[in-house]
Design a protein around this motif. Structure first.
Motif, PDB file in Angstrom:
ATOM      1  N   GLU A   7       4.006  33.254  39.014  1.00 22.95           N
ATOM      2  CA  GLU A   7       3.213  32.238  39.721  1.00 22.95           C
ATOM      3  C   GLU A   7       3.069  30.971  38.886  1.00 22.95           C
ATOM      4  N   GLN A   8       2.885  31.164  37.570  1.00 29.47           N
ATOM      5  CA  GLN A   8       2.751  30.002  36.696  1.00 29.47           C
ATOM      6  C   GLN A   8       4.082  29.295  36.522  1.00 29.47           C
ATOM      7  N   GLU A   9       5.166  30.062  36.458  1.00 29.43           N
ATOM      8  CA  GLU A   9       6.498  29.465  36.358  1.00 29.43           C
ATOM      9  C   GLU A   9       6.781  28.577  37.572  1.00 29.43           C
ATOM     10  N   GLN A  64       7.660  24.607  37.515  1.00 24.13           N
ATOM     11  CA  GLN A  64       8.873  24.057  38.123  1.00 24.13           C
ATOM     12  C   GLN A  64       8.536  22.938  39.106  1.00 24.13           C
ATOM     13  N   THR A  65       7.501  23.124  39.899  1.00 24.40           N
ATOM     14  CA  THR A  65       7.071  22.065  40.813  1.00 24.40           C
ATOM     15  C   THR A  65       6.687  20.811  40.039  1.00 24.40           C
ATOM     16  N   LEU A  66       5.999  21.011  38.924  1.00 24.48           N
ATOM     17  CA  LEU A  66       5.601  19.880  38.081  1.00 24.48           C
ATOM     18  C   LEU A  66       6.821  19.105  37.599  1.00 24.48           C
ATOM     19  N   GLU A  73       6.802  26.890  46.342  1.00 23.89           N
ATOM     20  CA  GLU A  73       8.087  27.588  46.408  1.00 23.89           C
ATOM     21  C   GLU A  73       9.052  26.870  47.348  1.00 23.89           C
ATOM     22  N   ALA A  74       8.540  26.370  48.470  1.00 19.60           N
ATOM     23  CA  ALA A  74       9.386  25.668  49.425  1.00 19.60           C
ATOM     24  C   ALA A  74       9.925  24.372  48.817  1.00 19.60           C
ATOM     25  N   LEU A  75       9.063  23.625  48.138  1.00 21.16           N
ATOM     26  CA  LEU A  75       9.509  22.386  47.490  1.00 21.16           C
ATOM     27  C   LEU A  75      10.561  22.690  46.430  1.00 21.16           C
ATOM     28  N   ASN A  76      10.299  23.706  45.603  1.00 23.56           N
ATOM     29  CA  ASN A  76      11.250  24.048  44.546  1.00 23.56           C
ATOM     30  C   ASN A  76      12.601  24.440  45.141  1.00 23.56           C
ATOM     31  N   GLY A  77      12.572  25.248  46.182  1.00 29.74           N
ATOM     32  CA  GLY A  77      13.815  25.676  46.815  1.00 29.74           C
ATOM     33  C   GLY A  77      14.588  24.504  47.387  1.00 29.74           C
ATOM     34  N   PRO A 120      16.499  28.735  39.813  1.00 28.21           N
ATOM     35  CA  PRO A 120      15.306  29.394  40.338  1.00 28.21           C
ATOM     36  C   PRO A 120      14.566  30.105  39.212  1.00 28.21           C
ATOM     37  N   VAL A 121      13.257  30.096  39.258  1.00 31.61           N
ATOM     38  CA  VAL A 121      12.474  30.811  38.244  1.00 31.61           C
ATOM     39  C   VAL A 121      12.403  32.291  38.608  1.00 31.61           C
ATOM     40  N   GLY A 122      12.128  33.086  37.600  1.00 36.11           N
ATOM     41  CA  GLY A 122      11.976  34.516  37.832  1.00 36.11           C
ATOM     42  C   GLY A 122      13.267  35.251  38.093  1.00 36.11           C
ATOM     43  N   GLY A 123      14.409  34.594  37.795  1.00 40.41           N
ATOM     44  CA  GLY A 123      15.692  35.252  37.995  1.00 40.41           C
ATOM     45  C   GLY A 123      16.063  35.452  39.428  1.00 40.41           C
TER      46      GLY A 123
END
Length: 281
Positions: free
Chosen positions: A7-9, A13-15, A95-99, A277-280
């Motif tokens: 969750e923190q990752e 990433q969004t930041l 998550e949507a923004l990162n994706g 992507p974070v978290g593998g």
């Protein structure tokens, strides 16, 4: 980064996307005539945001955001939420923004678009700039056009230095541990003879600030200097072996090598957030 909760990752990433990647739009718009022309005469605010799933102090859905503020065609990038943007691309979650920024385009990652019909020219100019940015930063080899290669180098220097500073401010353990033990120091990324491309981080006792342009007060404490734009992109894009480049003096580390190793580790971490992507996942 494996010891950090997922969750923190996601938040980190969004930041990076909002506060380090999107701000590269400023030099891109200023240096690409077609994009400069697209904003000519326009006024308004275009906001890119993501809902956090929390509520703000007034009970409204909380969001994180970065925005383009356009004043008579001149574009400035500001972090933080604007209360009444003219156009907004609002993602349903971090998550949507990162994706979306990682290139995963589907119904889950597409943003809600607000104000588009009443601000078509502003929306189109911003969208063209975002697409140009995505294409430029997504290059895996140095562009043949020397001006485009120089612009990519500038943007990558800005992205990396801003990302390091932003992740330190967000108390990411790798970055905050590095920053808290530093006296007043300057770390610079540079191309020899092309000072207009440079960027640096000033750090002192845990506080950091990323600055565009060369450091002019004195020599930086440490500089990762490249002999040319192709050499810089060779290292940053991973197409040139860093040890070979150092031996051949395509890279010159101006300062103690151990400080270069710390800077390199942080640059790699920022790059991972911007590209993977974070978290593998």
């Amino acid at each position: 980064m494996s010891d950090i909760p997922l969750e923190q990752e996601v938040k980190y990433q969004t930041l990076v996307f909002l506060n380090a990647v999107v701000p590269t739009l400023k030099p891109i718009i200023n240096n690409v005539p077609a994009l400069t022309k697209a904003f000519k005469g326009l006024n308004g605010v275009v906001q890119i945001s993501a809902l956090t799933g929390e509520k703000d102090e007034f009970g409204a859905p909380e969001k994180v955001a970065t925005r383009l503020e356009v004043n008579d065609g001149e574009v400035s990038i500001r972090t933080g939420v604007h209360p009444a943007p003219n156009v907004e691309l609002q993602f349903a979650s971090r998550e949507a923004l990162n994706g979306f920024f990682l290139g995963t385009i589907n119904l889950q990652t597409l943003p809600k678009m607000k104000g588009v019909l009443s601000n078509v020219r502003l929306f189109v100019a911003a969208l063209r700039s975002l697409l140009y940015m995505a294409d430029l930063l997504g290059q895996t080899e140095a562009p043949e056009d020397p001006d485009k290669a120089a612009l990519l180098t500038r943007c990558m220097f800005y992205l990396l230095t801003s990302g390091i500073s932003q992740l330190n401010k967000a108390k990411h353990p790798l970055f905050s541990e590095w920053a808290k033990n530093q006296p007043d120091r300057v770390y610079e990324l540079s191309v020899i003879g092309r000072e207009e491309l440079n960027a640096y981080i000033r750090v002192k006792g845990g506080r950091t600030k990323a600055v565009r342009g060369p450091y002019t007060r004195s020599k930086p404490f440490f500089a990762l200097a490249f002999d040319s734009v192709p050499s810089a992109l060779g290292t940053l894009q991973g197409t040139d072996d860093m040890i070979d480049a150092t031996i051949a003096q395509r890279i010159v580390m101006q300062g103690a090598p151990e400080y270069g190793a710390d800077l390199g580790a942080m640059m790699l971490a920022v790059g991972d957030y911007a590209q993977k992507p974070v978290g593998g996942a």
